[in-house]
Design a protein around this motif. Structure first.
Motif, PDB file in Angstrom:
ATOM      1  N   TYR A   1     -31.020 -44.420  71.931  1.00  0.00           N
ATOM      2  CA  TYR A   1     -31.767 -45.595  71.931  1.00  0.00           C
ATOM      3  C   TYR A   1     -32.747 -45.414  70.894  1.00  0.00           C
ATOM      4  O   TYR A   1     -33.971 -46.209  71.065  1.00  0.00           O
ATOM      5  N   ALA A   2     -32.802 -44.517  69.907  1.00  0.00           N
ATOM      6  CA  ALA A   2     -33.838 -44.140  69.030  1.00  0.00           C
ATOM      7  C   ALA A   2     -34.340 -45.524  68.366  1.00  0.00           C
ATOM      8  O   ALA A   2     -35.426 -45.614  67.963  1.00  0.00           O
ATOM      9  N   ARG A   3     -33.362 -46.141  67.637  1.00  0.00           N
ATOM     10  CA  ARG A   3     -33.814 -47.313  66.913  1.00  0.00           C
ATOM     11  C   ARG A   3     -34.855 -48.136  67.657  1.00  0.00           C
ATOM     12  O   ARG A   3     -35.525 -48.645  67.093  1.00  0.00           O
ATOM     13  N   GLU A   4     -34.313 -48.490  69.006  1.00  0.00           N
ATOM     14  CA  GLU A   4     -35.055 -49.445  69.781  1.00  0.00           C
ATOM     15  C   GLU A   4     -36.529 -48.753  70.131  1.00  0.00           C
ATOM     16  O   GLU A   4     -37.331 -49.466  70.090  1.00  0.00           O
ATOM     17  N   LEU A   5     -36.253 -47.500  70.257  1.00  0.00           N
ATOM     18  CA  LEU A   5     -37.700 -46.786  70.688  1.00  0.00           C
ATOM     19  C   LEU A   5     -38.557 -46.738  69.404  1.00  0.00           C
ATOM     20  O   LEU A   5     -39.872 -46.639  69.772  1.00  0.00           O
ATOM     21  N   ASN A   6     -38.363 -46.770  68.235  1.00  0.00           N
ATOM     22  CA  ASN A   6     -38.890 -46.668  67.029  1.00  0.00           C
ATOM     23  C   ASN A   6     -39.844 -47.871  66.920  1.00  0.00           C
ATOM     24  O   ASN A   6     -40.865 -47.931  66.074  1.00  0.00           O
ATOM     25  N   SER A   7     -39.535 -48.957  67.687  1.00  0.00           N
ATOM     26  CA  SER A   7     -40.551 -50.205  67.572  1.00  0.00           C
ATOM     27  C   SER A   7     -41.896 -49.720  68.290  1.00  0.00           C
ATOM     28  O   SER A   7     -42.707 -50.637  68.192  1.00  0.00           O
ATOM     29  N   ILE A   8     -41.805 -48.838  69.130  1.00  0.00           N
ATOM     30  CA  ILE A   8     -43.166 -48.251  69.818  1.00  0.00           C
ATOM     31  C   ILE A   8     -43.768 -47.204  69.326  1.00  0.00           C
ATOM     32  O   ILE A   8     -42.942 -46.533  68.870  1.00  0.00           O
ATOM     33  N   THR A   9     -45.167 -47.485  69.016  1.00  0.00           N
ATOM     34  CA  THR A   9     -45.705 -46.387  68.268  1.00  0.00           C
ATOM     35  C   THR A   9     -46.425 -45.608  69.482  1.00  0.00           C
ATOM     36  O   THR A   9     -46.946 -45.798  70.236  1.00  0.00           O
ATOM     37  N   PHE A  10     -46.453 -44.106  69.142  1.00  0.00           N
ATOM     38  CA  PHE A  10     -47.076 -43.125  70.033  1.00  0.00           C
ATOM     39  C   PHE A  10     -47.985 -42.155  69.319  1.00  0.00           C
ATOM     40  O   PHE A  10     -47.008 -41.446  68.271  1.00  0.00           O
ATOM     41  N   PHE A  11     -49.177 -41.975  69.347  1.00  0.00           N
ATOM     42  CA  PHE A  11     -49.953 -41.161  68.125  1.00  0.00           C
ATOM     43  C   PHE A  11     -49.787 -41.700  66.888  1.00  0.00           C
ATOM     44  O   PHE A  11     -50.029 -40.455  66.077  1.00  0.00           O
ATOM     45  N   GLY A  12     -49.435 -42.740  66.635  1.00  0.00           N
ATOM     46  CA  GLY A  12     -49.162 -43.032  65.239  1.00  0.00           C
ATOM     47  C   GLY A  12     -47.939 -43.122  64.831  1.00  0.00           C
ATOM     48  O   GLY A  12     -47.611 -43.312  63.598  1.00  0.00           O
ATOM     49  N   PHE A  13     -46.788 -42.493  65.659  1.00  0.00           N
ATOM     50  CA  PHE A  13     -45.567 -42.034  65.115  1.00  0.00           C
ATOM     51  C   PHE A  13     -44.678 -43.053  65.794  1.00  0.00           C
ATOM     52  O   PHE A  13     -45.038 -43.344  67.032  1.00  0.00           O
ATOM     53  N   PRO A  14     -43.501 -43.420  65.297  1.00  0.00           N
ATOM     54  CA  PRO A  14     -42.391 -44.016  65.935  1.00  0.00           C
ATOM     55  C   PRO A  14     -42.093 -43.293  67.252  1.00  0.00           C
ATOM     56  O   PRO A  14     -41.872 -42.257  67.168  1.00  0.00           O
ATOM     57  N   LEU A  15     -41.907 -43.883  68.128  1.00  0.00           N
ATOM     58  CA  LEU A  15     -41.795 -43.169  69.698  1.00  0.00           C
ATOM     59  C   LEU A  15     -40.253 -42.528  69.781  1.00  0.00           C
ATOM     60  O   LEU A  15     -40.043 -41.327  70.097  1.00  0.00           O
ATOM     61  N   GLY A  16     -39.303 -42.944  69.145  1.00  0.00           N
ATOM     62  CA  GLY A  16     -37.937 -42.484  68.714  1.00  0.00           C
ATOM     63  C   GLY A  16     -38.246 -40.928  67.978  1.00  0.00           C
ATOM     64  O   GLY A  16     -37.707 -39.923  68.220  1.00  0.00           O
ATOM     65  N   PHE A  17     -38.921 -41.396  66.744  1.00  0.00           N
ATOM     66  CA  PHE A  17     -39.149 -39.988  66.290  1.00  0.00           C
ATOM     67  C   PHE A  17     -39.888 -38.880  66.792  1.00  0.00           C
ATOM     68  O   PHE A  17     -39.661 -37.683  66.777  1.00  0.00           O
ATOM     69  N   TYR A  18     -40.900 -39.445  67.648  1.00  0.00           N
ATOM     70  CA  TYR A  18     -41.878 -38.508  68.288  1.00  0.00           C
ATOM     71  C   TYR A  18     -41.033 -37.715  69.388  1.00  0.00           C
ATOM     72  O   TYR A  18     -40.996 -36.673  69.568  1.00  0.00           O
ATOM     73  N   MET A  19     -40.276 -38.536  70.075  1.00  0.00           N
ATOM     74  CA  MET A  19     -39.424 -37.786  71.255  1.00  0.00           C
ATOM     75  C   MET A  19     -38.440 -36.833  70.583  1.00  0.00           C
ATOM     76  O   MET A  19     -38.320 -35.909  71.345  1.00  0.00           O
ATOM     77  N   SER A  20     -37.777 -37.204  69.491  1.00  0.00           N
ATOM     78  CA  SER A  20     -36.887 -36.128  68.908  1.00  0.00           C
ATOM     79  C   SER A  20     -37.759 -34.981  68.424  1.00  0.00           C
ATOM     80  O   SER A  20     -37.077 -33.777  68.414  1.00  0.00           O
ATOM     81  N   ALA A  21     -38.777 -35.121  67.865  1.00  0.00           N
ATOM     82  CA  ALA A  21     -39.563 -33.940  67.309  1.00  0.00           C
ATOM     83  C   ALA A  21     -40.488 -33.258  68.319  1.00  0.00           C
ATOM     84  O   ALA A  21     -40.570 -31.875  67.867  1.00  0.00           O
ATOM     85  N   GLN A  22     -41.220 -34.024  69.152  1.00  0.00           N
ATOM     86  CA  GLN A  22     -41.976 -33.044  69.850  1.00  0.00           C
ATOM     87  C   GLN A  22     -41.992 -33.348  71.496  1.00  0.00           C
ATOM     88  O   GLN A  22     -41.874 -32.547  72.295  1.00  0.00           O
ATOM     89  N   GLY A  23     -41.478 -34.831  71.713  1.00  0.00           N
ATOM     90  CA  GLY A  23     -41.724 -34.998  73.297  1.00  0.00           C
ATOM     91  C   GLY A  23     -40.359 -34.250  73.993  1.00  0.00           C
ATOM     92  O   GLY A  23     -40.639 -33.971  75.155  1.00  0.00           O
ATOM     93  N   SER A  24     -39.352 -34.373  73.462  1.00  0.00           N
ATOM     94  CA  SER A  24     -38.214 -33.686  74.127  1.00  0.00           C
ATOM     95  C   SER A  24     -38.481 -32.168  74.483  1.00  0.00           C
ATOM     96  O   SER A  24     -38.200 -31.609  75.549  1.00  0.00           O
ATOM     97  N   LEU A  25     -39.130 -31.388  73.489  1.00  0.00           N
ATOM     98  CA  LEU A  25     -39.509 -29.960  73.766  1.00  0.00           C
ATOM     99  C   LEU A  25     -40.312 -29.908  74.846  1.00  0.00           C
ATOM    100  O   LEU A  25     -40.365 -28.804  75.642  1.00  0.00           O
TER     101      LEU A  25
END
Length: 88
Positions: A35-59
């Motif tokens: 669901y990364a594309r759908e999550l990208n419509s939400i921003t978290f700390f200025g980044f799309p949520l899908g990107f943030y979760m893949s880069a930092q959040g999941s870790l």
């Protein structure tokens, strides 16, 4: 070898917490990616949520899962008196 009721209860609790944490791991790893594309419509700390979760959040969640499991199992080991001996 037949396990006592106390050992069976300890093992059941271990399997339950392992299953719960594996479900969380699966959701963070695969469902988030699905669901990364759908999550990208939400921003978290200025980044799309899908990107943030893949880069930092999941870790961060992986480390939290490891910490929680170690903490829970140490507590469970002490409760059932099967803790490891401390090295001195």
């Amino acid at each position: 070898m037949e396990l006592s009721a106390k050992h069976q209860e300890y093992w059941r609790k271990n399997l339950v917490i392992t299953a719960i944490l594996m479900v969380i791991w699966f959701v963070v790893t695969f469902v988030e990616g699905w669901y990364a594309r759908e999550l990208n419509s939400i921003t978290f700390f200025g980044f799309p949520l899908g990107f943030y979760m893949s880069a930092q959040g999941s870790l961060i969640i992986y480390v939290a899962i490891i910490w929680f499991y170690a903490h829970y199992m140490n507590k469970l080991d002490n409760e059932y008196n099967v803790q490891e001996e401390e090295l001195t």
